[in-house]
Design a protein around this motif. Sequence first.
Motif, PDB file in Angstrom:
ATOM      1  N   ALA A   1       0.310   5.038   1.139  1.00 24.49           N
ATOM      2  CA  ALA A   1      -0.781   6.515   1.501  1.00 24.49           C
ATOM      3  C   ALA A   1       0.090   7.754   0.921  1.00 24.49           C
ATOM      4  CB  ALA A   1      -0.790   6.146   2.758  1.00 24.49           C
TER       5      ALA A   1
ATOM      6  N   SER B   1      -5.137  12.426  -6.503  1.00 23.22           N
ATOM      7  CA  SER B   1      -6.221  12.100  -8.210  1.00 23.22           C
ATOM      8  C   SER B   1      -6.228  12.553  -9.331  1.00 23.22           C
ATOM      9  CB  SER B   1      -7.990  12.346  -7.611  1.00 23.22           C
ATOM     10  OG  SER B   1      -8.138  13.318  -7.472  1.00 23.22           O
TER      11      SER B   1
ATOM     12  N   SER C   1       0.702  -0.618  -0.088  1.00 27.05           N
ATOM     13  CA  SER C   1      -0.063   0.248  -0.091  1.00 27.05           C
ATOM     14  C   SER C   1       0.530   1.085  -0.263  1.00 27.05           C
ATOM     15  CB  SER C   1      -0.406  -0.209   1.200  1.00 27.05           C
ATOM     16  OG  SER C   1      -1.735  -1.094   1.955  1.00 27.05           O
TER      17      SER C   1
ATOM     18  N   ARG D   1      -5.921   1.754  -7.720  1.00 26.39           N
ATOM     19  CA  ARG D   1      -5.765   2.518  -6.811  1.00 26.39           C
ATOM     20  C   ARG D   1      -7.334   3.203  -6.748  1.00 26.39           C
ATOM     21  NH1 ARG D   1      -3.593   7.672 -10.279  1.00 26.39           N
ATOM     22  NH2 ARG D   1      -4.330   9.117  -9.101  1.00 26.39           N
ATOM     23  N   ASP D   2      -7.689   3.680  -5.108  1.00 28.08           N
ATOM     24  CA  ASP D   2      -8.621   4.651  -4.339  1.00 28.08           C
ATOM     25  C   ASP D   2      -8.813   5.971  -4.541  1.00 28.08           C
ATOM     26  OD1 ASP D   2     -10.880   4.713  -2.634  1.00 28.08           O
ATOM     27  OD2 ASP D   2     -10.999   3.092  -1.789  1.00 28.08           O
ATOM     28  N   ASN D   3      -9.007   6.272  -5.027  1.00 25.38           N
ATOM     29  CA  ASN D   3      -9.001   8.382  -5.062  1.00 25.38           C
ATOM     30  C   ASN D   3      -9.305   9.093  -3.635  1.00 25.38           C
ATOM     31  OD1 ASN D   3      -7.070   8.075  -7.178  1.00 25.38           O
ATOM     32  ND2 ASN D   3      -8.481   9.067  -8.851  1.00 25.38           N
ATOM     33  N   ALA D   4     -10.739   7.944  -3.595  1.00 27.15           N
ATOM     34  CA  ALA D   4     -11.529   8.238  -1.669  1.00 27.15           C
ATOM     35  C   ALA D   4     -10.022   8.506  -1.429  1.00 27.15           C
ATOM     36  CB  ALA D   4     -13.101   7.600  -1.759  1.00 27.15           C
ATOM     37  N   LYS D   5      -9.515   6.936  -0.778  1.00 26.37           N
ATOM     38  CA  LYS D   5      -8.829   6.966   0.174  1.00 26.37           C
ATOM     39  C   LYS D   5      -7.320   7.012   0.171  1.00 26.37           C
ATOM     40  CE  LYS D   5     -10.883   2.847   1.652  1.00 26.37           C
ATOM     41  NZ  LYS D   5     -11.518   1.785   2.121  1.00 26.37           N
ATOM     42  N   ASN D   6      -7.227   8.201  -1.048  1.00 26.13           N
ATOM     43  CA  ASN D   6      -5.704   8.397  -1.569  1.00 26.13           C
ATOM     44  C   ASN D   6      -3.943   7.215  -1.156  1.00 26.13           C
ATOM     45  OD1 ASN D   6      -6.368  10.723  -1.712  1.00 26.13           O
ATOM     46  ND2 ASN D   6      -5.503  12.169  -0.549  1.00 26.13           N
ATOM     47  N   THR D   7      -4.753   6.365  -1.855  1.00 26.03           N
ATOM     48  CA  THR D   7      -4.502   4.771  -1.566  1.00 26.03           C
ATOM     49  C   THR D   7      -4.184   4.467  -2.785  1.00 26.03           C
ATOM     50  OG1 THR D   7      -4.475   4.695   0.745  1.00 26.03           O
ATOM     51  CG2 THR D   7      -3.825   2.792  -0.344  1.00 26.03           C
TER      52      THR D   7
ATOM     53  N   SER E   1       0.241  11.815   0.618  1.00 26.60           N
ATOM     54  CA  SER E   1      -1.030  13.683   1.331  1.00 26.60           C
ATOM     55  C   SER E   1      -1.266  14.531   0.296  1.00 26.60           C
ATOM     56  CB  SER E   1      -0.324  13.908   2.949  1.00 26.60           C
ATOM     57  OG  SER E   1       0.817  13.740   2.488  1.00 26.60           O
TER      58      SER E   1
ATOM     59  N   TYR F   1      -2.256   0.701  -3.926  1.00 24.93           N
ATOM     60  CA  TYR F   1      -1.883  -1.019  -3.829  1.00 24.93           C
ATOM     61  C   TYR F   1      -0.900  -1.211  -4.699  1.00 24.93           C
ATOM     62  CZ  TYR F   1      -5.967   0.156  -1.181  1.00 24.93           C
ATOM     63  OH  TYR F   1      -6.576   0.884   0.002  1.00 24.93           O
TER      64      TYR F   1
END
Length: 120
Positions: free
Chosen positions: A23, A30, A21, A72-78, A25, A80
């Motif tokens: 993460a 996005s 992962s 990727r999960d743009n809502a979680k800024n992550t 900031s 994988y």
Amino acid sequence: QVQLVESGGGLVQPGGSLRLSCAASGRTFSSHAMGWFRQAPGKEREFVAGISSDSGSTYYADSVKGRFTIDRDNAKNTVYLQMNSLKPEDTAVYYCAAADLNGSWYKGSWGQGTQVTVSS
């Protein structure tokens, strides 16, 4: 610019799996293409996988195609990296990277890396 922190590395046996992962900031996650690179001892850093800002396109090095998956999960800024069927030659420090808004990895942001060791 975004700040990146990788996690999920470790020791795994050949044939095993790991999920890395990264993460991020910052408010612009996005907008950035994201990627994973790796560097083995004595070797140059190499591209592993990349994903466009909207997840519409993914890219893989031939050496990992069919075994690794980036998402990727743009809502979680992550972002994988799912790694399956791991081989000893996958052993390396894995780095997460955010391309700059012109698409340059090397002018973008980099994490500190996470060690992946594949060994019995």
